[in-house]
Design a protein around this motif. Structure first.
Motif, PDB file in Angstrom:
ATOM      1  N   LYS A 128      41.716  54.107 -58.596  1.00 39.57           N
ATOM      2  CA  LYS A 128      40.793  54.981 -59.325  1.00 39.57           C
ATOM      3  C   LYS A 128      40.033  55.924 -58.396  1.00 39.57           C
ATOM      4  N   ALA A 129      39.530  55.405 -57.289  1.00 38.42           N
ATOM      5  CA  ALA A 129      38.727  56.229 -56.379  1.00 38.42           C
ATOM      6  C   ALA A 129      39.570  57.315 -55.724  1.00 38.42           C
ATOM      7  N   VAL A 130      40.758  56.929 -55.233  1.00 36.24           N
ATOM      8  CA  VAL A 130      41.591  57.929 -54.568  1.00 36.24           C
ATOM      9  C   VAL A 130      42.111  58.953 -55.568  1.00 36.24           C
ATOM     10  N   ARG A 131      42.314  58.540 -56.819  1.00 34.33           N
ATOM     11  CA  ARG A 131      42.732  59.504 -57.837  1.00 34.33           C
ATOM     12  C   ARG A 131      41.656  60.565 -58.045  1.00 34.33           C
ATOM     13  N   ARG A 132      40.391  60.130 -58.113  1.00 34.08           N
ATOM     14  CA  ARG A 132      39.296  61.108 -58.268  1.00 34.08           C
ATOM     15  C   ARG A 132      39.296  62.087 -57.107  1.00 34.08           C
ATOM     16  N   GLY A 133      39.499  61.567 -55.885  1.00 33.64           N
ATOM     17  CA  GLY A 133      39.519  62.433 -54.720  1.00 33.64           C
ATOM     18  C   GLY A 133      40.683  63.398 -54.736  1.00 33.64           C
ATOM     19  N   VAL A 134      41.866  62.915 -55.129  1.00 30.76           N
ATOM     20  CA  VAL A 134      43.048  63.770 -55.204  1.00 30.76           C
ATOM     21  C   VAL A 134      42.861  64.853 -56.259  1.00 30.76           C
ATOM     22  N   ALA A 135      42.321  64.470 -57.409  1.00 28.30           N
ATOM     23  CA  ALA A 135      42.105  65.450 -58.477  1.00 28.30           C
ATOM     24  C   ALA A 135      41.135  66.543 -58.037  1.00 28.30           C
ATOM     25  N   GLU A 136      40.069  66.144 -57.339  1.00 28.11           N
ATOM     26  CA  GLU A 136      39.116  67.143 -56.852  1.00 28.11           C
ATOM     27  C   GLU A 136      39.770  68.049 -55.814  1.00 28.11           C
ATOM     28  N   LEU A 137      40.498  67.456 -54.891  1.00 24.00           N
ATOM     29  CA  LEU A 137      41.180  68.237 -53.861  1.00 24.00           C
ATOM     30  C   LEU A 137      42.183  69.201 -54.477  1.00 24.00           C
ATOM     31  N   ASP A 138      42.977  68.715 -55.419  1.00 21.87           N
ATOM     32  CA  ASP A 138      43.990  69.570 -56.041  1.00 21.87           C
ATOM     33  C   ASP A 138      43.356  70.695 -56.838  1.00 21.87           C
ATOM     34  N   GLY A 139      42.194  70.422 -57.428  1.00 23.01           N
ATOM     35  CA  GLY A 139      41.467  71.493 -58.108  1.00 23.01           C
ATOM     36  C   GLY A 139      41.045  72.572 -57.130  1.00 23.01           C
ATOM     37  N   ARG A 140      40.651  72.161 -55.942  1.00 28.37           N
ATOM     38  CA  ARG A 140      40.273  73.132 -54.909  1.00 28.37           C
ATOM     39  C   ARG A 140      41.488  73.928 -54.446  1.00 28.37           C
ATOM     40  N   GLU A 145      52.875  59.636 -68.637  1.00 25.83           N
ATOM     41  CA  GLU A 145      52.968  59.652 -67.178  1.00 25.83           C
ATOM     42  C   GLU A 145      52.793  61.072 -66.631  1.00 25.83           C
ATOM     43  N   ILE A 146      53.479  62.002 -67.246  1.00 26.33           N
ATOM     44  CA  ILE A 146      53.416  63.385 -66.772  1.00 26.33           C
ATOM     45  C   ILE A 146      52.024  63.959 -66.984  1.00 26.33           C
ATOM     46  N   ALA A 147      51.401  63.633 -68.109  1.00 27.74           N
ATOM     47  CA  ALA A 147      50.045  64.130 -68.380  1.00 27.74           C
ATOM     48  C   ALA A 147      49.050  63.596 -67.349  1.00 27.74           C
ATOM     49  N   LEU A 148      49.193  62.337 -66.967  1.00 29.28           N
ATOM     50  CA  LEU A 148      48.319  61.767 -65.935  1.00 29.28           C
ATOM     51  C   LEU A 148      48.472  62.514 -64.612  1.00 29.28           C
ATOM     52  N   ASP A 149      49.702  62.807 -64.271  1.00 34.58           N
ATOM     53  CA  ASP A 149      49.953  63.508 -63.011  1.00 34.58           C
ATOM     54  C   ASP A 149      49.422  64.933 -63.065  1.00 34.58           C
ATOM     55  N   ARG A 150      49.639  65.613 -64.165  1.00 36.17           N
ATOM     56  CA  ARG A 150      49.132  66.980 -64.306  1.00 36.17           C
ATOM     57  C   ARG A 150      47.611  67.006 -64.213  1.00 36.17           C
ATOM     58  N   ALA A 151      46.967  66.016 -64.824  1.00 38.10           N
ATOM     59  CA  ALA A 151      45.509  65.970 -64.789  1.00 38.10           C
ATOM     60  C   ALA A 151      44.979  65.760 -63.372  1.00 38.10           C
ATOM     61  N   ALA A 152      45.816  65.162 -62.500  1.00 35.73           N
ATOM     62  CA  ALA A 152      45.423  64.968 -61.103  1.00 35.73           C
ATOM     63  C   ALA A 152      45.773  66.175 -60.239  1.00 35.73           C
ATOM     64  N   GLY A 153      46.359  67.204 -60.842  1.00 39.48           N
ATOM     65  CA  GLY A 153      46.672  68.422 -60.107  1.00 39.48           C
ATOM     66  C   GLY A 153      48.084  68.534 -59.598  1.00 39.48           C
ATOM     67  N   ILE A 154      48.952  67.583 -59.972  1.00 38.48           N
ATOM     68  CA  ILE A 154      50.352  67.629 -59.552  1.00 38.48           C
ATOM     69  C   ILE A 154      51.088  68.695 -60.363  1.00 38.48           C
ATOM     70  N   ASN A 155      51.944  69.466 -59.706  1.00 37.50           N
ATOM     71  CA  ASN A 155      52.775  70.428 -60.439  1.00 37.50           C
ATOM     72  C   ASN A 155      54.257  70.279 -60.143  1.00 37.50           C
ATOM     73  N   THR A 156      54.611  69.373 -59.225  1.00 39.49           N
ATOM     74  CA  THR A 156      56.006  69.233 -58.795  1.00 39.49           C
ATOM     75  C   THR A 156      56.314  67.777 -58.471  1.00 39.49           C
ATOM     76  N   LEU A 205      48.006  56.554 -58.226  1.00 40.67           N
ATOM     77  CA  LEU A 205      47.315  57.566 -59.036  1.00 40.67           C
ATOM     78  C   LEU A 205      47.313  57.220 -60.519  1.00 40.67           C
ATOM     79  N   ARG A 206      48.132  56.253 -60.907  1.00 43.55           N
ATOM     80  CA  ARG A 206      48.214  55.858 -62.323  1.00 43.55           C
ATOM     81  C   ARG A 206      47.676  54.449 -62.563  1.00 43.55           C
ATOM     82  N   ARG A 207      47.142  53.805 -61.553  1.00 44.67           N
ATOM     83  CA  ARG A 207      46.715  52.413 -61.688  1.00 44.67           C
ATOM     84  C   ARG A 207      45.221  52.293 -61.418  1.00 44.67           C
ATOM     85  N   ALA A 208      44.618  51.251 -61.986  1.00 44.96           N
ATOM     86  CA  ALA A 208      43.171  51.062 -61.867  1.00 44.96           C
ATOM     87  C   ALA A 208      42.736  50.882 -60.427  1.00 44.96           C
ATOM     88  N   CYS A 209      43.572  50.229 -59.602  1.00 45.72           N
ATOM     89  CA  CYS A 209      43.184  49.982 -58.214  1.00 45.72           C
ATOM     90  C   CYS A 209      43.118  51.269 -57.404  1.00 45.72           C
TER      91      CYS A 209
END
Length: 431
Positions: free
Chosen positions: A324-336, A90-101, A318-322
């Motif tokens: 998927k699209a918003v997770r990609r967007g969040v990950a890109e945003l968090d990378g920025r 769970e934590i690894a999934l969140d970190r990969a999406a850019g979450i730190n807290t 952010l952890r579920r298949a439904c």
């Protein structure tokens, strides 16, 4: 002022039109686009520093925050609201999406896993095994909404299922904050609370300011302008906001600005975070909401990832298949956001690059960064921005994320396209 109520809707209905005139001034500010002629004069740099409470210094007074890495120039808080952290996966999934807290954790979460992963947390209580990962305490979530502005006796209830305040026809939100704050462990950990529609527009400035000041080290703005089914009717009533100007990214920034203005009332500024509910949003809307909040002074972003829409009613999109699209967007945003963290953690300056745009200017490592997106009610399309003539002799402006260079004319003007209300651009101007 004591407000008699049985439900939030009743006390909200009793607020006078003064709430619109006083508390809603921020929301009604809308500057119509001005035609820009090609012969506009060149402008010289005349920057005004925006009141600043962000960056590493905002957390330097808390040893727990310092130990948690919150004072590093490259750290910018990106949180997840009320999630589970029971497994490394769970934590690894969140970190990969850019979450730190994590802002609040479910029962069964394991703080030791957060420490091992370099994550931090703000929780409403000390969890078993808690340690250095817990940099702060959550006092309350939206007590302004479910308890109202008042000092009545709190029954201990939360929400709307049974009376929250006693006598029944009173409000007790200030009592809630005082009571919960007193129950938290003593020490130097940060104290955090979020506020919703009450502070945003139901309450007048005096009532709202009492929530924002006096209890916390960090506050958060939580109004779902894209996803809340009722927010537009309410905003039309309380703020006289046209319905066509309701579901816009710009309103997330306006909510942050409202809290920042209220927070300034006691002369002690604290960081204001923005909460973005993800359910039903497109990746572009998430990006626009976050960027608007940042432009208006948000010092952190927190995602509410609970799914509430048919077909995606889940605990964490952010952890579920439904999701998927918003997770990609969040990950890109968090990378920025991570890339820009050293920039975001510097002083902000006000400069009018284009009247119809919401903009923010920063300086970092000798370069100037300009953040820009449409102001509320402004039409998508081409807009002219003006770079001060003494900022860049070359006239070269780099769009950071699109990896393209724009050539400003000799007067410092260049034209940019904003395709939709949530579109944004970030520019770097080298000396």
């Amino acid at each position: 002022m004591k407000v008699r109520l049985t439900t939030i809707a009743q006390w909200a209905a009793l607020l006078t039109a003064a709430a619109v005139a006083v508390g809603g001034w921020l929301w009604l500010r809308s500057v119509p686009p001005k035609p820009v002629a090609s012969t506009l004069p060149a402008l010289t740099m005349a920057l005004r520093a925006v009141p600043w409470e962000g960056g590493p210094a905002a957390y330097a007074g808390s040893a727990a925050a310092v130990q948690g890495g919150w004072t590093r120039p490259g750290f910018f808080p990106v949180g997840l609201w009320f999630a589970s952290a029971r497994t490394g996966r769970e934590i690894a999934l969140d970190r990969a999406a850019g979450i730190n807290t994590y802002v609040e954790l479910t029962d069964g979460s394991r703080p030791a896993l957060l420490r091992q992963s370099g994550m931090t947390a703000l929780t409403s209580r000390r969890l078993p095994g808690a340690g250095a990962e817990t940099v702060g305490w959550l006092i309350a979530d939206k007590a302004d909404v479910w308890a109202g502005p008042g000092n009545g006796r709190w029954t201990g209830a939360r929400g709307f299922d049974r009376p929250v305040c006693a006598p029944v026809l009173t409000a007790c939100g200030y009592t809630v904050l005082r009571t919960l704050a007193a129950r938290l462990p003593k020490g130097d950990r940060l104290r955090y609370a979020s506020f919703g529609k009450g502070v945003a527009y139901w309450e007048d400035e005096a009532q709202a300011a009492k929530f924002v000041n006096g209890y916390t080290d960090v506050v958060a703005a939580d109004v779902s302008w894209y996803g809340d089914a009722n927010v537009c009717a309410e905003a039309t009533r309380w703020l006289q906001l046209p319905a066509a100007q309701c579901r816009l990214a710009a309103n997330y920034g306006a909510t942050v600005e409202r809290l920042r203005a209220l927070d300034a009332a006691d002369g002690r500024r604290q960081p204001v975070f923005a909460i973005i509910a993800l359910s039903g949003l497109t990746p572009e809307q998430v990006g626009g909401a976050a960027m608007s909040a940042l432009i208006h002074g948000a010092r952190g972003i927190v995602y509410d990832a609970h799914g509430t829409r048919p077909g995606c009613q889940v605990d964490n999109v952010l952890r579920r298949a439904c999701g998927k699209a918003v997770r990609r967007g969040v990950a890109e945003l968090d990378g920025r956001i991570k890339r820009l963290a050293p920039v975001l953690n510097t002083q902000s300056y006000a400069y009018d690059f284009a009247p119809e745009l919401d903009t923010m200017l920063k300086r970092h490592n000798g370069a100037t960064y300009l953040f820009a997106m449409l102001g509320r009610g402004q039409a998508p399309g081409r807009h002219v921005l003006t770079v001060p003539s003494d900022l860049s002799a070359s006239g070269r402006v780099e769009e950071v994320f699109e990896k393209r260079t724009i050539q400003a004319d000799k007067a410092g003007h260049f034209t940019e396209t904003f395709d939709a209300e949530h579109s944004y651009h970030v520019y770097r101007i080298a000396p």
